[in-house]
Motif scaffolding. Structure first.
Motif, PDB file in Angstrom:
ATOM      1  N   ILE A  30      44.481  34.009  33.324  1.00  0.00           N
ATOM      2  CA  ILE A  30      44.072  34.301  34.692  1.00  0.00           C
ATOM      3  C   ILE A  30      45.230  35.029  35.361  1.00  0.00           C
ATOM      4  O   ILE A  30      46.379  34.559  35.292  1.00  0.00           O
ATOM      5  CB  ILE A  30      43.691  33.004  35.430  1.00  0.00           C
ATOM      6  N   CYS A  31      44.941  36.156  35.957  1.00  0.00           N
ATOM      7  CA  CYS A  31      45.968  36.944  36.636  1.00  0.00           C
ATOM      8  C   CYS A  31      46.583  36.090  37.749  1.00  0.00           C
ATOM      9  O   CYS A  31      45.865  35.561  38.590  1.00  0.00           O
ATOM     10  CB  CYS A  31      45.365  38.221  37.220  1.00  0.00           C
ATOM     11  N   PRO A  32      47.933  35.922  37.747  1.00  0.00           N
ATOM     12  CA  PRO A  32      48.558  35.079  38.769  1.00  0.00           C
ATOM     13  C   PRO A  32      48.487  35.692  40.171  1.00  0.00           C
ATOM     14  O   PRO A  32      48.705  34.993  41.154  1.00  0.00           O
ATOM     15  CB  PRO A  32      50.012  34.954  38.298  1.00  0.00           C
ATOM     16  N   TYR A  33      48.185  36.981  40.277  1.00  0.00           N
ATOM     17  CA  TYR A  33      48.159  37.650  41.587  1.00  0.00           C
ATOM     18  C   TYR A  33      46.765  37.651  42.210  1.00  0.00           C
ATOM     19  O   TYR A  33      46.619  37.390  43.400  1.00  0.00           O
ATOM     20  CB  TYR A  33      48.667  39.086  41.449  1.00  0.00           C
ATOM     21  N   CYS A  34      45.737  37.947  41.408  1.00  0.00           N
ATOM     22  CA  CYS A  34      44.400  38.071  41.998  1.00  0.00           C
ATOM     23  C   CYS A  34      43.394  37.097  41.386  1.00  0.00           C
ATOM     24  O   CYS A  34      42.227  37.110  41.763  1.00  0.00           O
ATOM     25  CB  CYS A  34      43.882  39.499  41.867  1.00  0.00           C
ATOM     26  N   LYS A  35      43.821  36.262  40.436  1.00  0.00           N
ATOM     27  CA  LYS A  35      42.972  35.243  39.797  1.00  0.00           C
ATOM     28  C   LYS A  35      41.835  35.825  38.951  1.00  0.00           C
ATOM     29  O   LYS A  35      40.871  35.124  38.628  1.00  0.00           O
ATOM     30  CB  LYS A  35      42.385  34.248  40.826  1.00  0.00           C
TER      31      LYS A  35
ATOM     32  N   THR B 198      48.692  44.130  31.890  1.00  0.00           N
ATOM     33  CA  THR B 198      48.449  44.800  33.164  1.00  0.00           C
ATOM     34  C   THR B 198      47.033  44.462  33.609  1.00  0.00           C
ATOM     35  O   THR B 198      46.076  44.707  32.890  1.00  0.00           O
ATOM     36  CB  THR B 198      48.596  46.334  33.008  1.00  0.00           C
ATOM     37  N   CYS B 199      46.946  43.857  34.768  1.00  0.00           N
ATOM     38  CA  CYS B 199      45.640  43.448  35.278  1.00  0.00           C
ATOM     39  C   CYS B 199      44.826  44.683  35.675  1.00  0.00           C
ATOM     40  O   CYS B 199      45.300  45.488  36.483  1.00  0.00           O
ATOM     41  CB  CYS B 199      45.820  42.519  36.479  1.00  0.00           C
ATOM     42  N   PRO B 200      43.642  44.873  35.115  1.00  0.00           N
ATOM     43  CA  PRO B 200      42.843  46.042  35.475  1.00  0.00           C
ATOM     44  C   PRO B 200      42.269  45.950  36.901  1.00  0.00           C
ATOM     45  O   PRO B 200      41.872  46.949  37.468  1.00  0.00           O
ATOM     46  CB  PRO B 200      41.719  46.035  34.434  1.00  0.00           C
ATOM     47  N   HIS B 201      42.289  44.759  37.461  1.00  0.00           N
ATOM     48  CA  HIS B 201      41.714  44.560  38.798  1.00  0.00           C
ATOM     49  C   HIS B 201      42.721  44.910  39.896  1.00  0.00           C
ATOM     50  O   HIS B 201      42.405  45.686  40.789  1.00  0.00           O
ATOM     51  CB  HIS B 201      41.225  43.114  38.926  1.00  0.00           C
ATOM     52  N   CYS B 202      43.964  44.358  39.801  1.00  0.00           N
ATOM     53  CA  CYS B 202      44.952  44.591  40.870  1.00  0.00           C
ATOM     54  C   CYS B 202      46.089  45.501  40.426  1.00  0.00           C
ATOM     55  O   CYS B 202      46.883  45.939  41.258  1.00  0.00           O
ATOM     56  CB  CYS B 202      45.495  43.259  41.390  1.00  0.00           C
ATOM     57  N   GLY B 203      46.176  45.774  39.113  1.00  0.00           N
ATOM     58  CA  GLY B 203      47.181  46.711  38.623  1.00  0.00           C
ATOM     59  C   GLY B 203      48.565  46.124  38.425  1.00  0.00           C
ATOM     60  O   GLY B 203      49.473  46.814  37.960  1.00  0.00           O
TER      61      GLY B 203
HETATM   62 ZN   LIG Z   1      45.206  40.853  38.992  1.00  0.00          ZN
END
Ligand SMILES: [Zn+2]
Length: 130
Positions: free
Chosen positions: A98-103, A118-123
């Motif tokens: 789970i992305c720690p920045y945007c979940k 690299t999270c594709p949602h928040c970058g």
């Molecule tokens: Zn993210």
């Protein structure tokens, strides 16, 4: 045998929901007697009586609908448990983070060592062992 067949004619008979209720009642009764909890023992009569009522009910359309609802609910539950298990243990080939920045839930291939994801949602980027 014929008498039993005649008695059950036009009745619902046992279906998956009735069998599940029977198991649930027996398990409640077992726990109630093992843990010496009288109320659990009394409570175990509810699913048992419901199971008997379903088996001998002549309102087959309603019982079929209830059984279908039960089967649908169990399929949803099974899928939910499977998804949860997969997200905890990962599949054969992937791990889930789970992305720690945007979940956002992310899937990473297994066995690549420590990787920068690299999270594709928040970058944003974070490091995890895959
Ligand atoms: Zn993210």
């Amino acid at each position: 045998m014929n008498r039993l067949r005649r008695m059950m004619q036009g009745r619902n008979g046992s279906d998956q929901f009735a069998i599940a209720l029977l198991y649930f009642g027996v398990i409640l009764a077992l726990f109630g007697s093992l843990l010496e909890l009288g109320y659990l023992l009394i409570l175990s009569y509810v699913p048992l009586i419901m199971s008997i009522f379903r088996t001998f009910s002549k309102d087959i359309a309603s019982r079929r609908r209830e059984n279908q609802d039960y089967l649908t609910a169990m399929a949803h539950l099974k899928a939910m448990v499977w998804r949860k298990k997969r997200s905890v243990t990962g599949s054969e080939t992937h791990r889930y983070y789970i992305c720690p920045y945007c979940k956002q839930k992310l899937r990473v291939p297994k066995g690549k060592g420590k990787v920068a994801i690299t999270c594709p949602h928040c970058g944003k980027e974070f490091k995890k062992k895959s």
